[in-house]
Motif scaffolding. Structure first.
Motif, PDB file in Angstrom:
ATOM      1  N   ALA A   1       0.858  -1.184   0.000  1.00 17.13           N
ATOM      2  CA  ALA A   1       0.000   0.000   0.000  1.00 17.13           C
ATOM      3  C   ALA A   1       0.893   1.233   0.000  1.00 17.13           C
ATOM      4  O   ALA A   1       1.768   1.370   0.860  1.00 17.13           O
ATOM      5  N   LEU A   2       0.701   2.096  -0.976  1.00 18.67           N
ATOM      6  CA  LEU A   2       1.389   3.383  -0.997  1.00 18.67           C
ATOM      7  C   LEU A   2       0.416   4.413  -0.437  1.00 18.67           C
ATOM      8  O   LEU A   2      -0.650   4.643  -0.998  1.00 18.67           O
ATOM      9  N   VAL A   3       0.780   5.009   0.690  1.00 20.11           N
ATOM     10  CA  VAL A   3      -0.102   5.918   1.417  1.00 20.11           C
ATOM     11  C   VAL A   3       0.514   7.311   1.402  1.00 20.11           C
ATOM     12  O   VAL A   3       1.743   7.471   1.549  1.00 20.11           O
ATOM     13  N   PHE A   4      -0.333   8.318   1.232  1.00 24.39           N
ATOM     14  CA  PHE A   4       0.143   9.698   1.095  1.00 24.39           C
ATOM     15  C   PHE A   4      -0.320  10.497   2.305  1.00 24.39           C
ATOM     16  O   PHE A   4      -1.458  10.935   2.399  1.00 24.39           O
ATOM     17  N   VAL A   5       0.621  10.669   3.258  1.00 23.56           N
ATOM     18  CA  VAL A   5       0.321  11.281   4.552  1.00 23.56           C
ATOM     19  C   VAL A   5       0.683  12.762   4.513  1.00 23.56           C
ATOM     20  O   VAL A   5       1.766  13.116   4.033  1.00 23.56           O
ATOM     21  N   PRO A   6      -0.191  13.655   5.024  1.00 25.44           N
ATOM     22  CA  PRO A   6       0.173  15.079   5.085  1.00 25.44           C
ATOM     23  C   PRO A   6       1.511  15.272   5.780  1.00 25.44           C
ATOM     24  O   PRO A   6       1.792  14.624   6.802  1.00 25.44           O
ATOM     25  N   ALA A   7       2.333  16.136   5.222  1.00 18.51           N
ATOM     26  CA  ALA A   7       3.706  16.292   5.720  1.00 18.51           C
ATOM     27  C   ALA A   7       3.753  16.665   7.193  1.00 18.51           C
ATOM     28  O   ALA A   7       4.627  16.203   7.931  1.00 18.51           O
ATOM     29  N   ASP A   8       2.807  17.483   7.667  1.00 19.57           N
ATOM     30  CA  ASP A   8       2.841  17.916   9.057  1.00 19.57           C
ATOM     31  C   ASP A   8       2.453  16.807  10.033  1.00 19.57           C
ATOM     32  O   ASP A   8       2.709  16.907  11.221  1.00 19.57           O
ATOM     33  N   ARG A   9       1.841  15.715   9.537  1.00 22.42           N
ATOM     34  CA  ARG A   9       1.461  14.599  10.406  1.00 22.42           C
ATOM     35  C   ARG A   9       2.424  13.424  10.299  1.00 22.42           C
ATOM     36  O   ARG A   9       2.321  12.459  11.053  1.00 22.42           O
TER      37      ARG A   9
ATOM     38  N   LEU B   1      -7.755  -4.476   6.709  1.00 24.00           N
ATOM     39  CA  LEU B   1      -6.537  -5.152   6.268  1.00 24.00           C
ATOM     40  C   LEU B   1      -5.380  -4.690   7.149  1.00 24.00           C
ATOM     41  O   LEU B   1      -5.222  -3.494   7.407  1.00 24.00           O
ATOM     42  N   ARG B   2      -4.554  -5.645   7.597  1.00 22.21           N
ATOM     43  CA  ARG B   2      -3.462  -5.331   8.510  1.00 22.21           C
ATOM     44  C   ARG B   2      -2.146  -5.123   7.755  1.00 22.21           C
ATOM     45  O   ARG B   2      -1.866  -5.831   6.784  1.00 22.21           O
ATOM     46  N   GLY B   3      -1.352  -4.165   8.223  1.00 24.54           N
ATOM     47  CA  GLY B   3      -0.052  -3.910   7.614  1.00 24.54           C
ATOM     48  C   GLY B   3       0.878  -3.207   8.578  1.00 24.54           C
ATOM     49  O   GLY B   3       0.498  -2.878   9.711  1.00 24.54           O
ATOM     50  N   ARG B   4       2.109  -2.968   8.131  1.00 25.63           N
ATOM     51  CA  ARG B   4       3.097  -2.236   8.926  1.00 25.63           C
ATOM     52  C   ARG B   4       3.884  -1.288   8.026  1.00 25.63           C
ATOM     53  O   ARG B   4       4.177  -1.613   6.873  1.00 25.63           O
ATOM     54  N   VAL B   5       4.243  -0.140   8.588  1.00 23.24           N
ATOM     55  CA  VAL B   5       5.048   0.837   7.846  1.00 23.24           C
ATOM     56  C   VAL B   5       6.436   0.270   7.623  1.00 23.24           C
ATOM     57  O   VAL B   5       7.092  -0.197   8.564  1.00 23.24           O
ATOM     58  N   THR B   6       6.882   0.281   6.363  1.00 15.97           N
ATOM     59  CA  THR B   6       8.236  -0.204   6.068  1.00 15.97           C
ATOM     60  C   THR B   6       9.182   0.933   5.673  1.00 15.97           C
ATOM     61  O   THR B   6      10.391   0.811   5.841  1.00 15.97           O
ATOM     62  N   SER B   7       8.633   2.028   5.140  1.00 17.54           N
ATOM     63  CA  SER B   7       9.501   3.157   4.801  1.00 17.54           C
ATOM     64  C   SER B   7       8.685   4.442   4.760  1.00 17.54           C
ATOM     65  O   SER B   7       7.483   4.419   4.466  1.00 17.54           O
ATOM     66  N   VAL B   8       9.368   5.533   5.074  1.00 23.76           N
ATOM     67  CA  VAL B   8       8.753   6.865   5.040  1.00 23.76           C
ATOM     68  C   VAL B   8       9.673   7.768   4.235  1.00 23.76           C
ATOM     69  O   VAL B   8      10.863   7.896   4.548  1.00 23.76           O
ATOM     70  N   ALA B   9       9.137   8.376   3.181  1.00 24.52           N
ATOM     71  CA  ALA B   9       9.959   9.253   2.343  1.00 24.52           C
ATOM     72  C   ALA B   9      10.485  10.420   3.179  1.00 24.52           C
ATOM     73  O   ALA B   9       9.740  11.017   3.958  1.00 24.52           O
ATOM     74  N   PRO B  10      11.764  10.754   3.039  1.00 29.95           N
ATOM     75  CA  PRO B  10      12.332  11.830   3.868  1.00 29.95           C
ATOM     76  C   PRO B  10      11.821  13.216   3.502  1.00 29.95           C
ATOM     77  O   PRO B  10      11.878  14.130   4.326  1.00 29.95           O
ATOM     78  N   TYR B  11      11.331  13.381   2.272  1.00 30.87           N
ATOM     79  CA  TYR B  11      10.875  14.694   1.830  1.00 30.87           C
ATOM     80  C   TYR B  11       9.472  14.594   1.230  1.00 30.87           C
ATOM     81  O   TYR B  11       9.089  13.554   0.680  1.00 30.87           O
ATOM     82  N   PRO B  12       8.698  15.675   1.320  1.00 28.02           N
ATOM     83  CA  PRO B  12       7.359  15.663   0.711  1.00 28.02           C
ATOM     84  C   PRO B  12       7.451  15.528  -0.810  1.00 28.02           C
ATOM     85  O   PRO B  12       8.427  15.944  -1.438  1.00 28.02           O
ATOM     86  N   LEU B  13       6.416  14.934  -1.387  1.00 31.44           N
ATOM     87  CA  LEU B  13       6.339  14.793  -2.837  1.00 31.44           C
ATOM     88  C   LEU B  13       5.818  16.083  -3.467  1.00 31.44           C
ATOM     89  O   LEU B  13       4.843  16.668  -2.996  1.00 31.44           O
TER      90      LEU B  13
ATOM     91  N   ARG C   1       3.824  13.171   2.140  1.00 29.42           N
ATOM     92  CA  ARG C   1       4.988  12.286   2.154  1.00 29.42           C
ATOM     93  C   ARG C   1       4.530  10.870   1.851  1.00 29.42           C
ATOM     94  O   ARG C   1       3.471  10.427   2.297  1.00 29.42           O
ATOM     95  N   LEU C   2       5.335  10.172   1.073  1.00 27.44           N
ATOM     96  CA  LEU C   2       4.997   8.820   0.660  1.00 27.44           C
ATOM     97  C   LEU C   2       5.382   7.830   1.750  1.00 27.44           C
ATOM     98  O   LEU C   2       6.536   7.779   2.188  1.00 27.44           O
ATOM     99  N   VAL C   3       4.417   7.034   2.186  1.00 31.47           N
ATOM    100  CA  VAL C   3       4.635   6.008   3.201  1.00 31.47           C
ATOM    101  C   VAL C   3       4.320   4.654   2.570  1.00 31.47           C
ATOM    102  O   VAL C   3       3.220   4.450   2.042  1.00 31.47           O
ATOM    103  N   THR C   4       5.290   3.750   2.600  1.00 34.31           N
ATOM    104  CA  THR C   4       5.096   2.408   2.052  1.00 34.31           C
ATOM    105  C   THR C   4       4.697   1.466   3.180  1.00 34.31           C
ATOM    106  O   THR C   4       5.369   1.410   4.213  1.00 34.31           O
ATOM    107  N   VAL C   5       3.589   0.748   2.969  1.00 39.78           N
ATOM    108  CA  VAL C   5       3.064  -0.174   3.976  1.00 39.78           C
ATOM    109  C   VAL C   5       3.098  -1.594   3.424  1.00 39.78           C
ATOM    110  O   VAL C   5       2.523  -1.869   2.369  1.00 39.78           O
ATOM    111  N   ASP C   6       3.799  -2.480   4.129  1.00 39.24           N
ATOM    112  CA  ASP C   6       3.811  -3.894   3.760  1.00 39.24           C
ATOM    113  C   ASP C   6       2.597  -4.579   4.374  1.00 39.24           C
ATOM    114  O   ASP C   6       2.289  -4.376   5.559  1.00 39.24           O
TER     115      ASP C   6
END
Length: 270
Positions: free
Chosen positions: A148-156, A181-193, A218-223
Motif C-alpha cells: 500500500a502506498l499511502v500519502f500522509v500530510p507532511a505535518d502529520r 486489512l493489517r499492515g506495517r510501515v516499512t519506509s517513510v519518504a524523507p521529503y514531501p512529494l 509524504r509517501l509512506v510504504t506499507v507492507d
C-alpha cells in the motif's frame, strides 16, 4: 409571638443539648464514598491508560515501483496501438507505432516490465514528443510484491517510523463485512512529494488529484501482513475475510498509529 410546638418542646428539654448532632444521614455518606471512589478511579485511569493517536490518509494498493507513464520520443501520427489496459508488457516490448513527418514508421517501446493501467492513445491521433502513450504499473523492481502506498500530510508524518501498525480500509472489501486489512510501515519518504513527483508515482496528473489536497504529502510504504489461511492472502482484523485475492490499483484509506498517550496528556494538550 407564636412558637411552633416542637420548638417549645425542645426548650423544655435542655438535657438533650449534649446529644450528638447528626450532620448527614448514612445514605448521604454512601453517596459521598461512591463519588470519591469514582473520582479516584477516573484519576487512576487517566494516569495509567493509554490512548492511540492515529492519522488517516488515502492510498492505493500497488507494487513498490508504483506506476509510470510511457511517453513518445517522436512526433507524428499514431498508426497503431499495440497494447490494451490490463495486459502485461515486458521491458523493450513495442506498445505503439506512429508515422513521423518524413513518413518513416517509428516504434515506441516500454522501458520497463509491468501491467498496462491505461492507454489513452488512439489511431490517427497527432502525437507530439512527450505525449503519454500508456501508463504502466511497474513490476520489475527487486522483491516485487503487493504493498500500500499511502500519502500522509507532511505535518502529520514527522512521528512516523518503520514498524508502526497500520489498518487499511479497502474500497472493494467493506469493513463492516470483512474488517480492516493489517499492515506495517516499512519506509517513510524523507521529503514531501511535489505535485509532479506524486503524478509520477500514481500515474499522471488526473490520478494525483485524489491524493494532493493543497500541500505536498509524504509517501509512506506499507507492507501487508501475509496470512496463508486467508483467501486474500493477507491478515484482516475480522475472522471473515474477502473470498478473493486483492488486486493492485485498489483505493484504500489507512489509519496509522503515531504514538500512544495517557488521557491526562490529551486533556493537557501535551
Amino acid at each position: 409571638m407564636k412558637f411552633r410546638y416542637q420548638a417549645l418542646q425542645r426548650r423544655r428539654e435542655p438535657d438533650e443539648l449534649d446529644a450528638a448532632v447528626m450532620l448527614a444521614a448514612p445514605r448521604g455518606w454512601i453517596a459521598v464514598f461512591v463519588v470519591l471512589i469514582v473520582m479516584a478511579g477516573a484519576i487512576g485511569w487517566s494516569l495509567i491508560a493509554r490512548l492511540d493517536v492515529t492519522v488517516d490518509a488515502p492510498g492505493v494498493l500497488t507494487h513498490p515501483g508504483g506506476t509510470s507513464q510511457v511517453q513518445s520520443p517522436y512526433t507524428g501520427m499514431a498508426k497503431e496501438l499495440l497494447v490494451r489496459p490490463a495486459e502485461e508488457v515486458e521491458a523493450g516490448q513495442a506498445i505503439a507505432r506512429l508515422t513521423d513527418p518524413s513518413g518513416e514508421v517509428r516504434t515506441i517501446t516500454s522501458p520497463f516490465t509491468g501491467k498496462v493501467i491505461s492507454a489513452p492513445l488512439s489511431t490517427g491521433q497527432f502525437v507530439r514528443t512527450g505525449t503519454t502513450v500508456a501508463t504502466v504499473e511497474r513490476t520489475d523492481l527487486p522483491e516485487d510484491r503487493l504493498v500500500a502506498l499511502v500519502f500522509v500530510p507532511a505535518d502529520r508524518a514527522a512521528l512516523l517510523v518503520p514498524g508502526r501498525p497500520v489498518d487499511l480500509s479497502v474500497s472493494t472489501a467493506p469493513p463492516a463485512a470483512y474488517g480492516l486489512l493489517r499492515g506495517r510501515v516499512t519506509s517513510v519518504a524523507p521529503y514531501p512529494l511535489t505535485r509532479e513527483g506524486l503524478a509520477a508515482v500514481v500515474g499522471g496528473d488526473l490520478a494525483a488529484e485524489d491524493f494532493y489536497h493543497g500541500e505536498a504529502p509524504r509517501l509512506v510504504t506499507v507492507d501487508l501482513i501475509p496470512d496463508a489461511a486467508s483467501a486474500s492472502g493477507y491478515s484482516w482484523s475480522s475472522a471473515r475475510t474477502p473470498p478473493v485475492r486483492l488486486r493492485s490499483q485498489t483505493a484504500v484509506t489507512a489509519s496509522i498509529e503515531l504514538r500512544s498517550q495517557s488521557p491526562l496528556d490529551l486533556v493537557l494538550g501535551r
